[in-house]
Structures are given as structure tokens and as C-alpha cells.
Design an enzyme around this catalytic site. Structure first.
Site, PDB file in Angstrom:
ATOM      1  N   GLU A   1       0.887  -1.517  -0.078  1.00 47.98           N
ATOM      2  CA  GLU A   1      -0.075   0.002  -0.055  1.00 47.98           C
ATOM      3  C   GLU A   1       1.092   1.023   0.448  1.00 47.98           C
ATOM      4  O   GLU A   1       0.926   2.253   0.863  1.00 47.98           O
ATOM      5  CB  GLU A   1      -1.071  -0.425   1.299  1.00 47.98           C
ATOM      6  CG  GLU A   1      -2.130  -0.612   1.128  1.00 47.98           C
ATOM      7  CD  GLU A   1      -3.177  -1.234   2.566  1.00 47.98           C
ATOM      8  OE1 GLU A   1      -4.074  -1.724   2.241  1.00 47.98           O
ATOM      9  OE2 GLU A   1      -2.889  -0.349   3.986  1.00 47.98           O
TER      10      GLU A   1
ATOM     11  N   GLU B   1      -5.573  -8.441   1.019  1.00 50.28           N
ATOM     12  CA  GLU B   1      -6.198  -8.038   2.227  1.00 50.28           C
ATOM     13  C   GLU B   1      -7.075  -8.097   1.939  1.00 50.28           C
ATOM     14  O   GLU B   1      -7.621  -7.247   0.908  1.00 50.28           O
ATOM     15  CB  GLU B   1      -5.284  -7.135   2.712  1.00 50.28           C
ATOM     16  CG  GLU B   1      -4.141  -6.682   3.309  1.00 50.28           C
ATOM     17  CD  GLU B   1      -3.672  -5.913   3.680  1.00 50.28           C
ATOM     18  OE1 GLU B   1      -4.110  -5.252   4.391  1.00 50.28           O
ATOM     19  OE2 GLU B   1      -2.154  -5.776   3.737  1.00 50.28           O
TER      20      GLU B   1
END
Length: 457
Positions: free
Chosen positions: A164, A360
Site C-alpha cells: 500500500e 488483504e
């Protein structure tokens, strides 16, 4: 019965700074999190800092047995840059021993390690030089990446460069949530560009070293939905897509920065400083796969007022509160599983159907103790329902030809989460903070075992 492709990865994700503990032990030096907690402990939930977290540094062997017990065949975590290279140059032999044992134990138990190199944990020695604001960070990261490939390449066959990257850019340089908590759009763009080049140079080191396996990047791809089909709302959506989706996906997968993004930045005096050879390096160092973290969608509308040049992303798009949204009452995030199908189709149609996996997906819940039964097990049926809904949409995308090869939840055992500490719990195993960090299985872990055993549900 929804049956997933043969060899599908069932697992979970975590990170070094959120699980290892021993934050200043074992030869590791400080990261921005260690330093920020030292400077401003009041910012952290219940004074919970990064020192202990879930103490995986000591408990990893027992935890890996727990992974095996619930049928996991893969696990993503990260290496701590400040642990492996405490000063950026000198190899920490204790760290090498720890990580080699960790990864070897995973392999011995039939669990494939997917290892990420950076999960928001900037070493303090580099932060003092400017962190991602300085071009020096690009070469420093490439050296760290190559060191990791050399030391662990025999055990790790799937690497990721960043988790991320948008988070350390936005939270550190636009919204004040992470150190250095600066609000400066121009700096944020430069930080983003250096992050991209650090990723590309790490991929280049992997290719030039002829290391066995694959290398990718983990992105938080937040599908964007406009309030309406009106031109202004659609323009806001397109700008959001450029910044939040295309900024990393295009160069990492397609080998070039979106021309529309370049124009948008140019029009707003936000073009970063670059080096002439960067374009060629980006073009020739694309990823083998993509990991996608998905929790909630992003809903946008045209901003009521905006400035040119833009001072913040709010000058490009504004948040839209969709009246029909369904909310996770324990965390405040929208639940919208349909977006996972949209992601699957985007990867198929816009990104050459590159192999990808859900790296995720999960449901955070505060005060989970209220769902303990008389035997001490958290009855988290809400988490099972969340996974079922999202997997149903993912299955639909796979059936329509999207090349998804796995599904990882966040996370395996409850972990420390930055300024939030242990406020929201995500794990299959509960961590008892008042009782030596003891782990206990939640109901969702039993369901996940069945899921992996049947390769579907």
C-alpha cells in the site's frame, strides 16, 4: 459449492512492524514509528506503542503451527529494513538467522512465504535525511531489496516490494495520520514518485540478479464510484482513479505512467523532479503479479469549490455519502463486496489479465471481547459472513476469466495497528493483552479451515 482453482492460495497477511515486537532489540534500529512513539506517545491508542506488538519474534514457531491447524497454505509478512540493515549498509546477522528460521519453518509446514519489503516502516536513519522526499531513498531501497534477495532467495519465491504505497504517501504527506504528518500536495507527489522509482529499482535488481521466483507489489486498489453520471461527478471519479488506482498500477503493470495523470499534475504545478532515464527503467521492469488489498469502496462527487493549482486532492474530488450504504457497525467502514468483482474485471480488461491475488480483505471489530462465549471463544459470525460475501463476488470474477490465484485475509493473529494500537481486531486468533499475549482461536478460524480443506464453500 463454490470451488476455487486448483492450487489456490488460502492464507493471511501481516507485517513486521505490527507483529514482531522487539522493536529496538535483536540489533534493530529505530523506525519512524519507534521515534514517533518516543516523541508523542499520547497520539497512540491506550499508550500502545510498537515495542511488543504480538511478539512474533519469539512466538513464530508456535504461530506457524496454528496457521497449519487452520489450513493456511500461504502467508504474507514483511522484513523490517531497520532490522536487516540497521544503518542501511551493515548486515545484521541476528536478523538473518531470525528470518531464515521463520521462512524455513513456514516452508516445512507447507505454508508458502510471500515476503514484502516495506510496510510503512521507514528507518529513522533515512528519515533524518528526508526519507522518501530524497532521491537517495531510491538507491538505498534497491540495495536493501538486493540484500534480501541474496540472503533469503533460496527460501522465498514470491516477493513484493511495497505494501500500500499510497498509505505512507497520503497519511504522511497529505492527511497527517502518519509521521512526519505533513500536509503538502507537492511533497506528497514527489514522495510518491520516489516510492515508485524505489519499487522499479528493486524489480531491476531482482531481474539483473536472476533470482528464482516472482516479484510484485501490493496495492490498496479502492474502486471509485461516482455520485451520478453527470459530467462533473464523472470527472471527479476519473481524477480519483488517476491518483488512487492508475498512479501505481499503470507503471507497475503497463510500464508507463498514465499520460492523463501527467497532464493533471502538470496543469496543477505538481510534476515531480525526475531523471531522464527513469522512463526506460519503468518500461523494462514490470511486475510478475499484483496483490490487491480491498476493504471498502470509495464514493466521490464533484467538489463544491476547488482551486487551481490544486492544494489537496479535495480540489479534484469530494467524498460522497451514499445513502444506501451498508456499514460495519464496529469499525465504521462501508461493506460492499460487489467491488471485488469490479476489481477482478478491471484486472482482466485493463491490465492484461495479469495474475493477481487478494492480498488483504477483512473486517475490523472493536471490543471483540463482548462476543466471547462461555468457553472463551470469540463468536465472530460477522467475519465469516463478510468473507463469504466477498469470496462469492471473487468467484464470479474468476469464473469470468480473471486471473486471481489466492485470497488472504487481514490478519492471522490480532495485531498492533499504528496509532490505533489494538483497538480494532482482525485476526483468526485472539491475542490476550492481559495474559502474556496468549492466542485463542476464534470461530472464523474454524470456518477458514473448512474453506481451505474444501478449496471453497
Amino acid at each position: 459449492m463454490l470451488t476455487f482453482p486448483k492450487g489456490f492460495l488460502w492464507g493471511a497477511a501481516a507485517s513486521a512492524p505490527q507483529t514482531e515486537g522487539h522493536a529496538l532489540g535483536g540489533g534493530k534500529t529505530a523506525t519512524t514509528w519507534d521515534k514517533w512513539f518516543e516523541l508523542n506517545p499520547e497520539k497512540f491508542n491506550n499508550n500502545q506503542g510498537p515495542e511488543v506488538t504480538s511478539n512474533v519474534y519469539e512466538f513464530y514457531k508456535e504461530d506457524i503451527q496454528r496457521m497449519k491447524e487452520i489450513g493456511m497454505n500461504s502467508y504474507r509478512t514483511s522484513i523490517s529494513w531497520a532490522r536487516l540493515l540497521p544503518d542501511g549498509k551493515t548486515l545484521n546477522k541476528e536478523a538473518v538467522t531470525f528470518y531464515r528460521s521463520y521462512f524455513q519453518t513456514l516452508r516445512e509446514n507447507g505454508i508458502e512465504p510471500i515476503i514484502n519489503l516495506f510496510h510503512f516502516d521507514m528507518p529513522w536513519w533515512l528519515m533524518e535525511k528526508g526519507g522518501w522526499e530524497t532521491r537517495e531513498s531510491v538507491e538505498a531501497f534497491a540495495f536493501y531489496a538486493e540484500t534480501a534477495f541474496v540472503e533469503f532467495g533460496d527460501l522465498v519465491k514470491r516477493w513484493a516490494t511495497f505494501n500500500e504505497p499510497l498509505v505512507h504517501i497520503e497519511c504522511g504527506y497529505l492527511y497527517g495520520f502518519h509521521y512526519p504528518a505533513i500536509v503538502d500536495f507537492k511533497k506528497a507527489i514527489q514522495v510518491g514518485y520516489h516510492t515508485l522509482m524505489a519499487h522499479v529499482k528493486a524489480v531491476e535488481a531482482f531481474r539483473q540478479g536472476h533470482f528464482e521466483g516472482e516479484i510484485g507489489i501490493i496495492l490498496n486498489v479502492t474502486p471509485t464510484y461516482a455520485k451520478s453520471n453527470e459530467d462533473r461527478d464523472m470527472e471527479a471519479k476519473n481524477k480519483a482513479d488517476l491518483l488512487i488506482i492508475k498512479s501505481f498500477l499503470d507503471p507497475c503493470v503497463l510500464g508507463e505512467v498514465s499520460k492523463d495523470l501527467v497532464e493533471l499534475l502538470k496543469d496543477n504545478e505538481l510534476i515531480p523532479t525526475t531523471i531522464e532515464t527513469d522512463k526506460e527503467i519503468i518500461k523494462h521492469n514490470r511486475v510478475d503479479y499484483i496483490g490487491i488489498n480491498y476493504y471498502q469502496p470509495m464514493r466521490v462527487k464533484a467538489p463544491e469549490t476547488s482551486q487551481v493549482p490544486a492544494q489537496t486532492p479535495a480540489d479534484f474530488f469530494a467524498s460522497y455519502d451514499w445513502p444506501e450504504k451498508r456499514i460495519n457497525p464496529y469499525r465504521g467502514w462501508e461493506i460492499y463486496p460487489e467491488a471485488l468483482y469490479d476489481v477482478a474485471m478491471m484486472m482482466k480488461n485493463d491490465y492484461n489479465n495479469i495474475p493477481w491475488f487478494v492480498s488483504e480483505n477483512g473486517m475490523g471489530v472493536a471490543d471483540e471481547e463482548r462476543f466471547l462465549d462461555e468457553k472463551g471463544m470469540v463468536q465472530d459470525d460477522y467475519r465469516v459472513d463478510f468473507m463469504k460475501e466477498h469470496l462469492g463476488q471473487l468467484y464470479k470474477g474468476i469464473q469470468e476469466g480473471s486471473s486471481c490465484f489466492g485470497y488472504h485475509t487481514w490478519t492471522f493473529v490480532d495485531c498492533w495497528s499504528w496509532l490505533n494500537g489494538y483497538r480494532n481486531r482482525y485476526g483468526f486468533y485472539r491475542v490476550d493483552l492481559d495474559n502474556n499475549l496468549n492466542r485463542s482461536l476464534k470461530k472464523s478460524g474454524l470456518w477458514y479451515k473448512e474453506l481451505s480443506q474444501h478449496n471453497g464453500f
